[in-house]
Design a protein around this motif. Sequence first.
Motif, PDB file in Angstrom:
ATOM      1  N   ASP A 145       0.830  -1.208   0.000  1.00 49.91           N
ATOM      2  CA  ASP A 145       0.000   0.000   0.000  1.00 49.91           C
ATOM      3  C   ASP A 145       0.864   1.258   0.000  1.00 49.91           C
ATOM      4  O   ASP A 145       0.523   2.260  -0.649  1.00 49.91           O
ATOM      5  N   THR A 146       1.984   1.205   0.707  1.00 51.96           N
ATOM      6  CA  THR A 146       2.884   2.363   0.760  1.00 51.96           C
ATOM      7  C   THR A 146       3.484   2.648  -0.614  1.00 51.96           C
ATOM      8  O   THR A 146       3.543   3.796  -1.058  1.00 51.96           O
ATOM      9  N   GLY A 202      16.625  -9.958   1.937  1.00 54.39           N
ATOM     10  CA  GLY A 202      16.440 -11.265   2.539  1.00 54.39           C
ATOM     11  C   GLY A 202      15.008 -11.583   2.899  1.00 54.39           C
ATOM     12  O   GLY A 202      14.714 -12.697   3.365  1.00 54.39           O
ATOM     13  N   ARG A 203      14.086 -10.633   2.668  1.00 57.53           N
ATOM     14  CA  ARG A 203      12.689 -10.848   3.059  1.00 57.53           C
ATOM     15  C   ARG A 203      11.760 -10.753   1.848  1.00 57.53           C
ATOM     16  O   ARG A 203      11.274 -11.734   1.342  1.00 57.53           O
ATOM     17  N   PHE A 204      11.545  -9.544   1.341  1.00 57.17           N
ATOM     18  CA  PHE A 204      10.688  -9.371   0.172  1.00 57.17           C
ATOM     19  C   PHE A 204      10.841  -7.940  -0.336  1.00 57.17           C
ATOM     20  O   PHE A 204      11.420  -7.074   0.323  1.00 57.17           O
ATOM     21  N   GLY A 205      10.302  -7.714  -1.519  1.00 54.04           N
ATOM     22  CA  GLY A 205      10.293  -6.373  -2.098  1.00 54.04           C
ATOM     23  C   GLY A 205       9.029  -6.163  -2.909  1.00 54.04           C
ATOM     24  O   GLY A 205       8.352  -7.116  -3.289  1.00 54.04           O
ATOM     25  N   VAL A 206       8.726  -4.876  -3.153  1.00 61.39           N
ATOM     26  CA  VAL A 206       7.556  -4.501  -3.945  1.00 61.39           C
ATOM     27  C   VAL A 206       7.945  -3.364  -4.878  1.00 61.39           C
ATOM     28  O   VAL A 206       8.577  -2.385  -4.446  1.00 61.39           O
ATOM     29  N   ARG A 207       7.582  -3.485  -6.136  1.00 58.33           N
ATOM     30  CA  ARG A 207       7.704  -2.378  -7.084  1.00 58.33           C
ATOM     31  C   ARG A 207       6.449  -2.372  -7.954  1.00 58.33           C
ATOM     32  O   ARG A 207       5.948  -3.426  -8.331  1.00 58.33           O
ATOM     33  N   ILE A 208       5.956  -1.179  -8.244  1.00 58.20           N
ATOM     34  CA  ILE A 208       4.812  -0.991  -9.134  1.00 58.20           C
ATOM     35  C   ILE A 208       5.229   0.045 -10.162  1.00 58.20           C
ATOM     36  O   ILE A 208       5.698   1.127  -9.797  1.00 58.20           O
ATOM     37  N   GLU A 209       5.046  -0.268 -11.445  1.00 60.25           N
ATOM     38  CA  GLU A 209       5.547   0.626 -12.490  1.00 60.25           C
ATOM     39  C   GLU A 209       4.523   0.847 -13.592  1.00 60.25           C
ATOM     40  O   GLU A 209       3.978  -0.097 -14.149  1.00 60.25           O
TER      41      GLU A 209
END
Length: 354
Positions: free
Chosen positions: A243-244, A324-331
């Motif tokens: 959401d961020t 080491g955990r996760f990532g988010v990208r929106i493009e």
Amino acid sequence: MKLEELRALLQQAPYDAMVLTSEISRRYATGFPSSAGVVYLSAQQAVLFTDFRYAEAARAAVTGFEVCEVSSGTSYTALVNERIGQDGVKTVALEDKMLTHAAYMTWAAALHASAVRLEDGVERLRLCKEDEEVSRIAAAQRIAEQAYEEVLNDIRVGVTEREIAARLTYLMLHYGAENMSFDPIVVSGANSSKPHGVPGDKPFAAGDFITMDFGCIVEGYCSDMTRTVALGHVTDEMQTVYDTVLQAQLAGIACCKAGVTGKAVDAAARRVITEAGYGDAFGHGFGHGVGLEIHEAPTAGLRGEAPLPAGSVVTAEPGIYLPGRFGVRIEDMLYVIEDGCINLTEAPKSLTIL
């Protein structure tokens, strides 16, 4: 017409002619794709030199330029020198940013005129897209979105990153792309914290974020999109991070318009991520220009001091990456206009849980 723009540039420039040696600049000038060739342009002449492999196709496709076939054993420099002599040219601009230093010096030594740097002359023209160019970018984006919608049906536990990257490639070609804008990025789980991770043999697992960054080319013009989806379920933190990133992207899009600097657009998005406590986890810029190249001017990042020009196309791609955990990208891709921007991306971006 690109020839008219180039001729206008030539009239204002402190050189008499230009020689375009890069594939991108040749295609921009003539509209014709080829892996070999040279464009010579003066006030009197516009010539595309190319070899036997492309000559017939070029003559059928190119307008405004004389197409000259280069015979085996004849150098491009000799042919350019012939035209220089015909035109009485004293100074010739070379694509210094596209040539290696050695190639630039070789051309400069061979020409029968003084060589000067073209610098970013052609790149400045490419900043502002004509309607036809935007239509090609949008067409490439529609293909990418069609592939994305279909590939969601293939994502399940046990399927690997590499398999989905290959499937995206196939689908984009199947639906009409001439090539990929770049090798698709498909990363999952802990790998999704790597912004430019390379798809591997890691199988998807329940609870993974899966980030897919991909695009394709239509008539020379690139598309670029990223979507992050979840498999099975997400934690509260994963939902918060997603959401961020989405709110950061929307803030940057709201700020994006002609005359605003790329740095200001980046700051609008970065502020949202920083205030959420993830400022250190957003290490790249908000976006970059897209056109004949997947990364071109203008820049919408921390170094984007120049105002964004109307007619440019830039990406909107903030992200949060927790190693080491996760990532988010929106493009998405944005077409910049005087009073805002038009989003060329139509794919939904609320969190999809498969």
